[in-house]
Design a protein around this motif. Structure first.
Motif, PDB file in Angstrom:
ATOM      1  N   HIS A  36       0.840  -1.192   0.000  1.00 41.79           N
ATOM      2  CA  HIS A  36       0.000   0.000   0.000  1.00 41.79           C
ATOM      3  C   HIS A  36       0.874   1.240   0.000  1.00 41.79           C
ATOM      4  CE1 HIS A  36      -3.802  -2.102   1.318  1.00 41.79           C
ATOM      5  NE2 HIS A  36      -2.881  -3.026   1.460  1.00 41.79           N
ATOM      6  N   VAL A  37       0.413   2.256  -0.724  1.00 39.11           N
ATOM      7  CA  VAL A  37       1.100   3.546  -0.742  1.00 39.11           C
ATOM      8  C   VAL A  37       0.108   4.611  -0.303  1.00 39.11           C
ATOM      9  CG1 VAL A  37       2.207   5.303  -2.190  1.00 39.11           C
ATOM     10  CG2 VAL A  37       2.688   2.888  -2.579  1.00 39.11           C
ATOM     11  N   ARG A  38       0.565   5.476   0.585  1.00 37.19           N
ATOM     12  CA  ARG A  38      -0.213   6.652   0.976  1.00 37.19           C
ATOM     13  C   ARG A  38       0.669   7.866   0.749  1.00 37.19           C
ATOM     14  NH1 ARG A  38      -2.987   6.996   6.605  1.00 37.19           N
ATOM     15  NH2 ARG A  38      -4.566   5.941   5.409  1.00 37.19           N
ATOM     16  N   LEU A  39       0.146   8.822   0.007  1.00 35.73           N
ATOM     17  CA  LEU A  39       0.837  10.078  -0.272  1.00 35.73           C
ATOM     18  C   LEU A  39      -0.028  11.183   0.311  1.00 35.73           C
ATOM     19  CD1 LEU A  39       3.234  11.320  -1.903  1.00 35.73           C
ATOM     20  CD2 LEU A  39       1.654  11.511  -3.819  1.00 35.73           C
ATOM     21  N   THR A  40       0.557  11.991   1.193  1.00 25.07           N
ATOM     22  CA  THR A  40      -0.174  13.054   1.865  1.00 25.07           C
ATOM     23  C   THR A  40       0.602  14.351   1.728  1.00 25.07           C
ATOM     24  OG1 THR A  40      -0.935  11.440   3.486  1.00 25.07           O
ATOM     25  CG2 THR A  40      -1.240  13.751   4.038  1.00 25.07           C
ATOM     26  N   ALA A  41      -0.086  15.403   1.332  1.00 19.11           N
ATOM     27  CA  ALA A  41       0.535  16.729   1.235  1.00 19.11           C
ATOM     28  C   ALA A  41      -0.229  17.675   2.152  1.00 19.11           C
ATOM     29  CB  ALA A  41       0.496  17.241  -0.195  1.00 19.11           C
ATOM     30  N   ALA A  42       0.515  18.406   2.971  1.00 18.42           N
ATOM     31  CA  ALA A  42      -0.084  19.349   3.905  1.00 18.42           C
ATOM     32  C   ALA A  42       0.117  20.768   3.400  1.00 18.42           C
ATOM     33  CB  ALA A  42       0.544  19.200   5.286  1.00 18.42           C
ATOM     34  N   HIS A  43      -0.733  21.670   3.863  1.00 18.30           N
ATOM     35  CA  HIS A  43      -0.607  23.076   3.486  1.00 18.30           C
ATOM     36  C   HIS A  43       0.724  23.666   3.929  1.00 18.30           C
ATOM     37  CE1 HIS A  43      -4.465  23.803   1.699  1.00 18.30           C
ATOM     38  NE2 HIS A  43      -5.084  23.252   2.724  1.00 18.30           N
ATOM     39  N   ALA A  44       1.333  23.101   4.952  1.00 18.84           N
ATOM     40  CA  ALA A  44       2.587  23.641   5.477  1.00 18.84           C
ATOM     41  C   ALA A  44       3.789  23.309   4.600  1.00 18.84           C
ATOM     42  CB  ALA A  44       2.816  23.110   6.886  1.00 18.84           C
TER      43      ALA A  44
END
Length: 165
Positions: free
Chosen positions: A81-89
């Motif tokens: 499984h791959v999870r890619l998360t981008a935050a506003h910071a």
């Protein structure tokens, strides 16, 4: 930069993700290539354009972690499984989960044999990521998650670091 193959850092998720992509892939070289390609496209769609340092670095982190999941974390018939998360910071987090908990990342301090064609992936991850580490899968499920975070500068309205015309 933090090298943490022992998993002593907390599994710190980005606090308020602006974007999130999660997908399961076959534990094959083709699955690893597809993970890299789809994450690359997601980054571009999220405002981290192709050809930028942030895009290329995160894509390389995905490629290395996915390749490691296929090579060292593969269990026949089980996906990764791959999870890619981008935050506003400006933080992008890559998390790759496989089902082989007994094969844990080796300490980075060991020097790779220059005659070996492999064994340098996590050295590359450690050099490129702001932080990285690994932890057992939650809930007692078999396997582990290896994660890397990349912090890049902001500059546009959505804080993702890409400049817009």
């Amino acid at each position: 930069m933090t090298n943490n193959p022992a998993g002593t850092l907390p599994n710190a998720q980005t606090p308020h993700p602006a974007h999130n992509f999660t997908m399961r892939f076959t534990s094959t070289p083709r699955g690893a290539r597809l993970a890299r390609r789809l994450c690359s496209e997601r980054l571009h769609a999220w405002g981290i354009p192709y050809g930028t340092e942030a895009h290329d670095t995160v894509t390389l982190l995905v490629a290395e972690l996915a390749a490691n999941a296929v090579r060292y974390g593969r269990v026949p018939g089980r996906d990764f499984h791959v999870r890619l998360t981008a935050a506003h910071a400006g933080t992008v987090r890559v998390e790759v989960t496989d089902t082989r908990g007994e094969r844990q990342p080796e300490p980075i301090g060991r020097h790779a044999d220059p005659d070996r064609p492999d064994g340098r992936g996590l050295l590359l991850v450690a050099a490129l990521a702001s932080r990285w580490g690994w932890n057992p899968r939650p809930g007692g499920a078999p396997g582990k998650s290896v994660w890397a975070e990349y912090q890049h500068g902001g500059g546009n309205r959505d804080g993702m670091g890409a400049s817009r015309p």
